[in-house]
Enzyme design. Structure first.
Site: not given
Length: 201
Positions: A102, A152, A183
């Site tokens: 991320s 996501d 995610h």
């Protein structure tokens, strides 16, 4: 920078440079490093920026909207830190593979976008395109693994495809592994990254 370092058993194996997601710490991804390459040295760092008390690697203006000036500054800061850490801990600076999730994947991607030969490879879990108005350096045969979720909401498949095209356009060797999730970081993509790593390194 707050960091964790562990000397690996195999000095020829790449050092894994671990970069956590928003709200993480330098310890979050250490178990993943052990799963990807158990004999590698591991350097894991905590982001220098706080957002509502949560560590990050650079500021953002809103969800998915990066503070580009800060991103550039923090990218250089991270590259300089990596140079210093290689001397301090005695690992091969030219044999470093970044592993980011991320926010950590975004700053790892930004390293690739800004500097030629800054990494020997990268594993990016759920990355976004860090910057668009930038001339990318050449990345001949640079191995890059992208773990992505088909559902996501933060990093939709179109964004993953755009990032792949940008990297491949500079001759990087890009592999995408898709999961049917959002995610979150899944065991499936970690295992896929581990298999990819063993073939490439």
């Amino acid at each position: 920078m707050i960091n964790y370092f562990s000397k690996g058993k195999n000095e020829k194996a790449p050092t894994l440079f671990m970069l956590h997601g928003t709200g993480g710490t330098e310890m979050d991804l250490v178990p993943i490093a052990e799963r990807i390459s158990p004999e590698s040295s591991v350097l894991s760092v905590r982001g220098n920026v706080l957002e509502n008390g949560m560590p990050r690697f650079f500021r953002r203006l809103a969800e998915g909207v990066f503070d580009e000036e800060d991103l550039r500054y923090r990218t250089k800061e991270l590259r300089d830190y990596l140079d210093e850490a290689a001397i301090k801990y005695g690992f091969d600076r030219e044999n470093v593979v970044a592993v980011g999730y991320s926010n950590g994947a975004n700053i790892a991607g930004s390293l690739l976008f800004h500097y030629e030969e800054v990494l020997a490879g990268a594993i990016l879990f759920h990355p976004m395109v860090p910057l668009r108005d930038i001339k990318l350096p050449s990345m001949p045969h640079l191995p890059v693994f992208i773990g992505a979720g088909k559902n996501d909401p933060i990093c939709p498949p179109e964004e993953t495809g755009e990032l792949e095209r940008m990297l491949a356009g500079k001759s990087a060797d890009v592999t995408i592994h898709w999961e049917n999730y959002g995610h979150q970081l899944t065991l499936g993509e970690i295992d896929a990254a581990s298999s990819w790593f063993k073939k490439r390194f």
